[in-house]
Design a protein around this motif. Sequence first.
Motif, PDB file in Angstrom:
ATOM      1  N   MET A   1       0.839  -1.188   0.000  1.00 55.20           N
ATOM      2  CA  MET A   1       0.000   0.000   0.000  1.00 55.20           C
ATOM      3  C   MET A   1       0.880   1.247   0.000  1.00 55.20           C
ATOM      4  N   SER A   2       0.615   2.146  -0.943  1.00 54.35           N
ATOM      5  CA  SER A   2       1.412   3.363  -1.019  1.00 54.35           C
ATOM      6  C   SER A   2       1.081   4.281   0.153  1.00 54.35           C
ATOM      7  N   GLU A   3       2.006   5.208   0.414  1.00 53.46           N
ATOM      8  CA  GLU A   3       1.814   6.123   1.533  1.00 53.46           C
ATOM      9  C   GLU A   3       0.605   7.021   1.316  1.00 53.46           C
ATOM     10  N   THR A   4       0.378   7.427   0.065  1.00 54.35           N
ATOM     11  CA  THR A   4      -0.760   8.304  -0.226  1.00 54.35           C
ATOM     12  C   THR A   4      -2.087   7.604   0.044  1.00 54.35           C
ATOM     13  N   VAL A   5      -2.204   6.369  -0.430  1.00 54.02           N
ATOM     14  CA  VAL A   5      -3.436   5.601  -0.200  1.00 54.02           C
ATOM     15  C   VAL A   5      -3.622   5.338   1.290  1.00 54.02           C
ATOM     16  N   TYR A   6      -2.531   5.035   1.964  1.00 56.98           N
ATOM     17  CA  TYR A   6      -2.580   4.769   3.413  1.00 56.98           C
ATOM     18  C   TYR A   6      -3.119   5.975   4.167  1.00 56.98           C
ATOM     19  N   VAL A   7      -2.602   7.155   3.870  1.00 58.17           N
ATOM     20  CA  VAL A   7      -3.031   8.371   4.562  1.00 58.17           C
ATOM     21  C   VAL A   7      -4.490   8.684   4.256  1.00 58.17           C
ATOM     22  N   ARG A   8      -4.886   8.510   2.988  1.00 59.88           N
ATOM     23  CA  ARG A   8      -6.270   8.815   2.610  1.00 59.88           C
ATOM     24  C   ARG A   8      -7.260   7.866   3.271  1.00 59.88           C
ATOM     25  N   LEU A   9      -6.914   6.586   3.348  1.00 61.72           N
ATOM     26  CA  LEU A   9      -7.793   5.631   4.010  1.00 61.72           C
ATOM     27  C   LEU A   9      -7.908   5.916   5.509  1.00 61.72           C
ATOM     28  N   LEU A  10      -6.776   6.261   6.120  1.00 64.52           N
ATOM     29  CA  LEU A  10      -6.815   6.626   7.544  1.00 64.52           C
ATOM     30  C   LEU A  10      -7.701   7.848   7.764  1.00 64.52           C
ATOM     31  N   ASP A  11      -7.539   8.866   6.929  1.00 63.61           N
ATOM     32  CA  ASP A  11      -8.343  10.082   7.067  1.00 63.61           C
ATOM     33  C   ASP A  11      -9.826   9.789   6.858  1.00 63.61           C
ATOM     34  N   LEU A  12     -10.131   8.944   5.857  1.00 65.98           N
ATOM     35  CA  LEU A  12     -11.528   8.593   5.590  1.00 65.98           C
ATOM     36  C   LEU A  12     -12.142   7.860   6.776  1.00 65.98           C
TER      37      LEU A  12
ATOM     38  N   SER B   1       3.314  11.059  13.282  1.00 70.17           N
ATOM     39  CA  SER B   1       3.147  10.113  12.170  1.00 70.17           C
ATOM     40  C   SER B   1       1.729  10.270  11.640  1.00 70.17           C
ATOM     41  N   SER B   2       1.440   9.577  10.550  1.00 71.32           N
ATOM     42  CA  SER B   2       0.090   9.655   9.981  1.00 71.32           C
ATOM     43  C   SER B   2      -0.951   9.102  10.938  1.00 71.32           C
ATOM     44  N   ALA B   3      -0.579   8.089  11.707  1.00 72.20           N
ATOM     45  CA  ALA B   3      -1.518   7.485  12.657  1.00 72.20           C
ATOM     46  C   ALA B   3      -1.700   8.357  13.892  1.00 72.20           C
ATOM     47  N   THR B   4      -0.608   8.798  14.491  1.00 73.40           N
ATOM     48  CA  THR B   4      -0.730   9.594  15.715  1.00 73.40           C
ATOM     49  C   THR B   4      -1.355  10.962  15.453  1.00 73.40           C
ATOM     50  N   ALA B   5      -1.295  11.442  14.196  1.00 68.72           N
ATOM     51  CA  ALA B   5      -1.940  12.711  13.865  1.00 68.72           C
ATOM     52  C   ALA B   5      -3.452  12.628  14.029  1.00 68.72           C
ATOM     53  N   LEU B   6      -4.001  11.401  13.991  1.00 69.81           N
ATOM     54  CA  LEU B   6      -5.440  11.205  14.156  1.00 69.81           C
ATOM     55  C   LEU B   6      -5.824  10.903  15.595  1.00 69.81           C
ATOM     56  N   PHE B   7      -4.846  10.884  16.475  1.00 74.63           N
ATOM     57  CA  PHE B   7      -5.105  10.614  17.884  1.00 74.63           C
ATOM     58  C   PHE B   7      -6.135  11.578  18.480  1.00 74.63           C
ATOM     59  N   PRO B   8      -6.130  12.888  18.131  1.00 74.91           N
ATOM     60  CA  PRO B   8      -7.150  13.794  18.688  1.00 74.91           C
ATOM     61  C   PRO B   8      -8.574  13.379  18.329  1.00 74.91           C
ATOM     62  N   ILE B   9      -8.771  12.763  17.163  1.00 80.25           N
ATOM     63  CA  ILE B   9     -10.116  12.352  16.767  1.00 80.25           C
ATOM     64  C   ILE B   9     -10.625  11.238  17.677  1.00 80.25           C
TER      65      ILE B   9
ATOM     66  N   ALA C   1      -6.100   3.357  21.477  1.00 78.11           N
ATOM     67  CA  ALA C   1      -5.057   2.355  21.690  1.00 78.11           C
ATOM     68  C   ALA C   1      -4.346   2.003  20.396  1.00 78.11           C
ATOM     69  N   PHE C   2      -5.091   1.847  19.321  1.00 77.27           N
ATOM     70  CA  PHE C   2      -4.478   1.468  18.048  1.00 77.27           C
ATOM     71  C   PHE C   2      -3.676   2.610  17.429  1.00 77.27           C
ATOM     72  N   LEU C   3      -4.204   3.833  17.530  1.00 71.54           N
ATOM     73  CA  LEU C   3      -3.495   4.958  16.923  1.00 71.54           C
ATOM     74  C   LEU C   3      -2.260   5.359  17.718  1.00 71.54           C
ATOM     75  N   ALA C   4      -2.333   5.244  19.034  1.00 72.20           N
ATOM     76  CA  ALA C   4      -1.225   5.705  19.873  1.00 72.20           C
ATOM     77  C   ALA C   4      -0.125   4.671  20.013  1.00 72.20           C
ATOM     78  N   THR C   5      -0.486   3.376  19.953  1.00 70.72           N
ATOM     79  CA  THR C   5       0.508   2.336  20.218  1.00 70.72           C
ATOM     80  C   THR C   5       0.651   1.338  19.080  1.00 70.72           C
ATOM     81  N   ALA C   6       0.040   1.641  17.922  1.00 66.93           N
ATOM     82  CA  ALA C   6       0.079   0.734  16.767  1.00 66.93           C
ATOM     83  C   ALA C   6      -0.552  -0.612  17.100  1.00 66.93           C
ATOM     84  N   GLY C   7      -1.584  -0.583  17.943  1.00 67.51           N
ATOM     85  CA  GLY C   7      -2.333  -1.800  18.201  1.00 67.51           C
ATOM     86  C   GLY C   7      -2.072  -2.384  19.575  1.00 67.51           C
TER      87      GLY C   7
END
Length: 220
Positions: A1-12, A126-134, A170-176
């Motif tokens: 999975m490319s980084e662009t697709v990864y970020v877009r799926l996370l955001d969605l 990171s792309s994941a921790t950036a979504l931690f506030p949500i 838990a998943f966003l802050a610690t990668a699962g």
Amino acid sequence: MSETVYVRLLDLAAGLFLLTAVGVLWRRQLTAMVRLFAVQGVALALLVATLGVHEGSIELVVVACGIGILRAGVLPLLARRVLRNAPTEQRETSQSVNIAASLLAAAALTLLAYAISRPLVALAPSSATALFPISLAVVLIGFFALVSRRRALSQLVGFLLLDNGITATAFLATAGVPLIVELGVSFDILLVIVVLQVLAARLQTTFGSTDLDELRELHD
């Protein structure tokens, strides 16, 4: 999975995750709340699956499948059974905060979540921790729904939102989390729902209502 697709799926997934939590505060129909919770379960499963595919973790993908089955399928099904057994309890009519104020509270809690979590995100950007506030915002919104609603089932939905937010955090802050831990928590939640389903049915049969304010008056 490319980084662009990864970020877009996370955001969605994260956007849908937050939107459904706000939608629960907006709706008064209990069937709509349960439907929104099911959609949030799908968003949470998509979020975890995206993390798993990106990291090449089969364990995370398996956990994502379990989350989808339990939180988008089994738990909403049990909640709908409660509604079928209580045909007069289809609408939240006595919430302590009206819809407009609830939506304003959701906006304020989301801003608060971003303010609180900014230092934490800065520790490991990171792309994941950036979504931690949500995910933190969903925790706060779930707690608000839990304390501001009066019907037993709508409070139950608030509790489930709270649990979903904690899981996403838990998943966003610690990668699962380990698979066995997630399975244990999920079965605990399932047990709670089954117990609350039986309790709500008994309340409806005995007192004709699941409005907790009305039940508090019975001691007089």
